[in-house]
Motif scaffolding. Structure first.
Motif, PDB file in Angstrom:
ATOM      1  N   ALA A  30      23.767 -37.645  49.100  1.00 29.41           N
ATOM      2  CA  ALA A  30      24.897 -37.796  49.994  1.00 29.41           C
ATOM      3  C   ALA A  30      25.883 -38.856  49.110  1.00 29.41           C
ATOM      4  N   GLY A  31      26.918 -38.704  49.698  1.00 29.83           N
ATOM      5  CA  GLY A  31      28.061 -39.656  49.312  1.00 29.83           C
ATOM      6  C   GLY A  31      28.829 -39.986  50.688  1.00 29.83           C
ATOM      7  N   LEU A  32      28.990 -41.726  50.588  1.00 25.03           N
ATOM      8  CA  LEU A  32      29.782 -42.221  51.805  1.00 25.03           C
ATOM      9  C   LEU A  32      30.877 -42.870  51.378  1.00 25.03           C
ATOM     10  N   ASP A  33      32.101 -42.642  51.604  1.00 24.56           N
ATOM     11  CA  ASP A  33      33.446 -43.047  51.261  1.00 24.56           C
ATOM     12  C   ASP A  33      33.761 -43.968  52.482  1.00 24.56           C
ATOM     13  N   LEU A  34      33.607 -45.345  52.587  1.00 31.21           N
ATOM     14  CA  LEU A  34      33.923 -45.947  53.870  1.00 31.21           C
ATOM     15  C   LEU A  34      35.409 -46.407  53.733  1.00 31.21           C
ATOM     16  N   SER A  35      36.161 -46.183  54.837  1.00 29.93           N
ATOM     17  CA  SER A  35      37.382 -46.678  54.985  1.00 29.93           C
ATOM     18  C   SER A  35      37.883 -47.678  55.221  1.00 29.93           C
ATOM     19  N   PHE A  87      19.123 -40.007  58.358  1.00 31.20           N
ATOM     20  CA  PHE A  87      17.696 -40.262  57.753  1.00 31.20           C
ATOM     21  C   PHE A  87      16.579 -39.876  58.478  1.00 31.20           C
ATOM     22  N   ASP A  88      16.702 -39.823  59.836  1.00 29.80           N
ATOM     23  CA  ASP A  88      15.510 -39.421  60.673  1.00 29.80           C
ATOM     24  C   ASP A  88      15.246 -37.969  60.470  1.00 29.80           C
ATOM     25  N   ARG A  89      16.400 -37.259  60.281  1.00 37.76           N
ATOM     26  CA  ARG A  89      16.216 -35.673  60.313  1.00 37.76           C
ATOM     27  C   ARG A  89      16.251 -35.275  58.893  1.00 37.76           C
ATOM     28  N   HIS A  90      16.698 -35.802  58.078  1.00 40.65           N
ATOM     29  CA  HIS A  90      16.725 -35.003  56.523  1.00 40.65           C
ATOM     30  C   HIS A  90      15.714 -36.032  55.430  1.00 40.65           C
ATOM     31  N   ASP A  91      15.431 -35.468  54.469  1.00 38.64           N
ATOM     32  CA  ASP A  91      14.713 -36.012  53.443  1.00 38.64           C
ATOM     33  C   ASP A  91      15.870 -36.483  52.592  1.00 38.64           C
ATOM     34  N   VAL A  92      16.400 -37.665  52.726  1.00 36.55           N
ATOM     35  CA  VAL A  92      17.662 -38.181  52.048  1.00 36.55           C
ATOM     36  C   VAL A  92      17.007 -38.966  50.896  1.00 36.55           C
ATOM     37  N   ARG A  93      17.208 -38.332  49.616  1.00 34.33           N
ATOM     38  CA  ARG A  93      16.544 -38.979  48.303  1.00 34.33           C
ATOM     39  C   ARG A  93      17.594 -40.115  48.007  1.00 34.33           C
ATOM     40  N   LYS A  94      18.862 -39.692  47.907  1.00 30.59           N
ATOM     41  CA  LYS A  94      19.888 -40.890  47.465  1.00 30.59           C
ATOM     42  C   LYS A  94      21.133 -40.880  48.336  1.00 30.59           C
ATOM     43  N   LEU A  95      21.611 -42.125  48.597  1.00 33.50           N
ATOM     44  CA  LEU A  95      23.022 -41.834  49.314  1.00 33.50           C
ATOM     45  C   LEU A  95      23.792 -42.927  48.576  1.00 33.50           C
ATOM     46  N   ALA A  96      24.869 -42.207  47.769  1.00 29.07           N
ATOM     47  CA  ALA A  96      25.884 -43.097  47.072  1.00 29.07           C
ATOM     48  C   ALA A  96      26.913 -43.605  47.806  1.00 29.07           C
ATOM     49  N   PHE A  97      27.414 -44.763  47.720  1.00 29.72           N
ATOM     50  CA  PHE A  97      28.524 -45.526  48.424  1.00 29.72           C
ATOM     51  C   PHE A  97      29.232 -46.428  47.621  1.00 29.72           C
ATOM     52  N   ASN A 123      33.113 -51.763  50.647  1.00 25.45           N
ATOM     53  CA  ASN A 123      32.921 -52.114  52.247  1.00 25.45           C
ATOM     54  C   ASN A 123      31.637 -51.973  52.557  1.00 25.45           C
ATOM     55  N   MET A 124      30.646 -51.967  51.675  1.00 22.17           N
ATOM     56  CA  MET A 124      29.269 -51.943  51.988  1.00 22.17           C
ATOM     57  C   MET A 124      28.549 -53.098  52.314  1.00 22.17           C
ATOM     58  N   ARG A 125      29.205 -54.201  51.959  1.00 22.24           N
ATOM     59  CA  ARG A 125      28.708 -55.608  52.479  1.00 22.24           C
ATOM     60  C   ARG A 125      29.005 -55.559  54.044  1.00 22.24           C
ATOM     61  N   HIS A 126      29.916 -55.057  54.852  1.00 18.39           N
ATOM     62  CA  HIS A 126      30.244 -54.901  56.119  1.00 18.39           C
ATOM     63  C   HIS A 126      29.107 -53.864  56.817  1.00 18.39           C
ATOM     64  N   LEU A 127      28.711 -52.963  55.979  1.00 18.48           N
ATOM     65  CA  LEU A 127      27.972 -51.833  56.805  1.00 18.48           C
ATOM     66  C   LEU A 127      26.497 -52.412  56.892  1.00 18.48           C
ATOM     67  N   LYS A 128      25.925 -52.956  55.650  1.00 14.77           N
ATOM     68  CA  LYS A 128      24.348 -53.351  55.369  1.00 14.77           C
ATOM     69  C   LYS A 128      23.949 -54.052  56.462  1.00 14.77           C
ATOM     70  N   ASP A 155      24.602 -48.178  44.839  1.00 11.66           N
ATOM     71  CA  ASP A 155      25.953 -48.827  44.504  1.00 11.66           C
ATOM     72  C   ASP A 155      26.471 -47.803  43.488  1.00 11.66           C
ATOM     73  N   PHE A 156      27.915 -47.346  43.835  1.00 14.44           N
ATOM     74  CA  PHE A 156      28.768 -46.272  43.082  1.00 14.44           C
ATOM     75  C   PHE A 156      30.097 -46.863  42.897  1.00 14.44           C
ATOM     76  N   GLY A 157      30.255 -47.245  41.580  1.00 17.63           N
ATOM     77  CA  GLY A 157      31.787 -47.804  41.185  1.00 17.63           C
ATOM     78  C   GLY A 157      32.670 -46.716  41.395  1.00 17.63           C
ATOM     79  N   GLN A 158      34.059 -47.251  41.399  1.00 16.66           N
ATOM     80  CA  GLN A 158      35.128 -46.130  41.728  1.00 16.66           C
ATOM     81  C   GLN A 158      36.007 -46.305  40.524  1.00 16.66           C
ATOM     82  N   GLY A 159      35.614 -46.885  39.451  1.00 15.66           N
ATOM     83  CA  GLY A 159      36.406 -46.992  38.263  1.00 15.66           C
ATOM     84  C   GLY A 159      36.318 -45.718  37.354  1.00 15.66           C
ATOM     85  N   PHE A 160      36.617 -45.831  36.118  1.00 22.02           N
ATOM     86  CA  PHE A 160      36.457 -44.785  35.067  1.00 22.02           C
ATOM     87  C   PHE A 160      35.001 -44.705  34.679  1.00 22.02           C
ATOM     88  N   GLN A 161      34.407 -45.682  34.637  1.00 25.12           N
ATOM     89  CA  GLN A 161      32.788 -45.655  34.162  1.00 25.12           C
ATOM     90  C   GLN A 161      32.019 -44.849  35.118  1.00 25.12           C
TER      91      GLN A 161
END
Length: 503
Positions: free
Chosen positions: A298-303, A375-385, A389-394, A412-418
């Motif tokens: 999964a991928g999570l883009d927090l607004s 997470f309760d319903r699915h076998d989530v292996r990795k969630l990229a974020f 804004n993750m410091r507010h969600l954790k 942790d997934f950066g939004q830059g070119f790399q």
């Protein structure tokens, strides 16, 4: 004889074709050009909008109209005429065509060509034409009776100082006429698109719209589709060259957006599109509903607090990545936001494609409870974020019962070119190979349509959120790219299928 018929006869009697394979021959207007002229002059007209694919003699047609008002039957003594373009080079094109017509006909006896100043002057009538560009000084203080806005589709955004200056300068004239002539602008929020949409609603009975554009769902490479936007196809438009452009766009997806905008006259962004509409459409198969027993990524883009938040899950089944997206917006003020963004958020919410949260902002507690259920319903292996804004969600994740082992699956997934450059490469490859099934989810489709890329000096790519604020939301594509990227890194490759050969 009507006014329009009179003007058609004058053009065909006194003008010659200024350039091309028929250069120097008397003008023989095509039926679509005659329809434009009759439509403008046989009814009270304040503004005419003419939008058609490139190489359909748009600028030549506007040059003929200009001469009608400079020294023809539409001329008014001592009147001012102007053409407006976004660049000096574009402004020079219309002037150059009109000047060529004058020099190769008897009109040169009456009209003086001033090449340096980009002016045409008829001394007997006192009429003066001048070519203006947005790069020049302001046009305030003028009093035009006739204006040609050439390639207005090049204006980005809803405003143009040159357009407004000229349009507000006609107040002293009894019956001014403005002619807008252009291929379509790429976005709904651009000035030309706003004018076209307003004309479609018939809000002003003095506005005439002449629009040739290809149907969005038609085969973009078929001759019939091309003819919809090109009434001169096979006549003075070179059909062989146009079909070669179509074949280039078919073979190279990066060329399709430009082809759709310039040849099919559709509203398509031509600069650095991430994925073409046709490629996205090919991956529109319905995804499976149940991810039970499958590895989920999964991928999570927090607004920001009141913007679109996107969560996209993918699971591989039958060699295809099946996509299940979820989107949120604050419920309060949703209809106002839909009107402001020109997007059907309220309709999507009613249809279940968009989730709404209470109040005017998206609370991280709400997202945390949703992720707990995932997470309760699915076998989530990795969630990229996105780490921003993750410091507010954790803290909220910990409060709703996320264990340390589960928190370790959040990457942790950066939004830059790399980080984004290899992610976009993986997603693009999967889409081109039709290994994605997204089910044409309308919110995700909007994000795909809006997604454009930025490139760095080394050729790295990332999705541009800065440009998306002008074009529309791309959060769903950011989340999808992150999900595909972590899946490509951590998922186990399926066993290859071998076919026995019998000799």
């Amino acid at each position: 004889m009507t006014r329009g018929q009179r003007n058609i006869r004058w053009i065909e009697q006194h003008c010659r074709i200024p350039e091309g394979k028929l250069v120097g021959q008397p003008v023989k207007l095509l039926p679509f050009q005659k329809a434009i002229i009759r439509g403008i002059y046989d009814k009270p007209t304040r503004r005419a909008i003419i939008s058609v694919g490139r190489k359909n003699a748009k600028t030549a047609t506007s040059a003929f109209l200009l001469l009608l008002h400079l020294c023809g039957p539409e001329a008014r003594a001592n009147s001012q005429l102007y053409s407006a373009a976004q660049s000096r080079d574009q402004a020079a094109i219309l002037f150059g065509l009109a000047a060529k017509v004058v020099r190769m006909t008897e009109l040169q006896q009456y009209v003086t060509v001033r090449d340096t100043a980009k002016q045409l002057f008829c001394a007997e009538l006192g009429t003066l034409y001048r070519a203006l560009s947005a790069e020049a000084t302001t046009a305030y203080g003028l009093s035009p009776v006739f204006i040609v806005h050439d390639e207005l589709g090049q204006v980005r955004g809803p405003r143009s100082e040159l357009y407004e200056a000229l349009e507000t300068a006609v107040g002293a004239q009894e019956a001014p006429l403005s002619v807008v002539i252009s291929t379509q602008a790429p976005n709904d929020t651009d000035l030309l698109s706003i004018l076209i949409d307003d004309a479609k609603k018939s809000n002003d009975p003095r506005t005439r719209l002449f629009l040739w554009t290809a149907e969005p769902d038609a085969d973009p490479f078929a001759k019939g589709t091309i003819r919809q936007a090109n009434p001169a196809f096979g006549k003075f438009q070179n059909a062989t060259e146009v079909m070669a452009m179509a074949e280039d766009a078919r073979r190279m997806p990066s060329r399709e957006a430009e082809y759709r905008n310039l040849v099919l006259n559709q509203r398509v962004e031509t600069q650095a599109p991430f994925i073409s509409p046709s490629v996205w459409k090919q991956c529109g198969a319905e995804p499976i509903n149940d991810f039970e027993g499958l590895e989920v990524y999964a991928g999570l883009d927090l607004s920001e607090v009141n913007d679109l938040t996107a969560f996209v899950m993918i699971a591989r089944h039958g060699g295809v990545w099946h996509v299940q997206p979820t989107f949120w917006l604050p419920g309060e003020g949703l209809r106002e936001r839909a009107r402001a963004d020109r997007v059907a958020y309220d309709q999507w919410a009613d249809e279940g494609y968009l989730q709404t949260t209470p109040g005017r902002s998206i609370e991280y507690e709400y997202i945390a409870h949703f992720l707990r259920s995932v997470f309760d319903r699915h076998d989530v292996r990795k969630l990229a974020f996105d780490r921003w804004n993750m410091r507010h969600l954790k803290p909220w994740l910990e409060k709703v019962g996320f264990r340390e082992e589960e928190l370790e699956r959040l990457e942790d997934f950066g939004q830059g070119f790399q980080s984004m450059s290899p992610a976009l490469r993986d997603l693009e490859s999967a889409l081109l190979q039709q290994k994605v099934a997204h089910g044409n989810h309308p919110v995700l489709m909007m994000c795909a349509r809006n997604a454009v890329v930025e490139m760095d000096a080394a050729g790295g790519r990332k999705l541009s959120k800065k440009r998306s604020r002008q074009r529309g939301r791309i959060d769903g594509m950011v989340a999808l790219a992150m999900a595909v990227s972590v899946a490509g890194t951590h998922a186990e490759e399926p066993e290859p299928e071998y076919q026995a050969l019998f000799l």
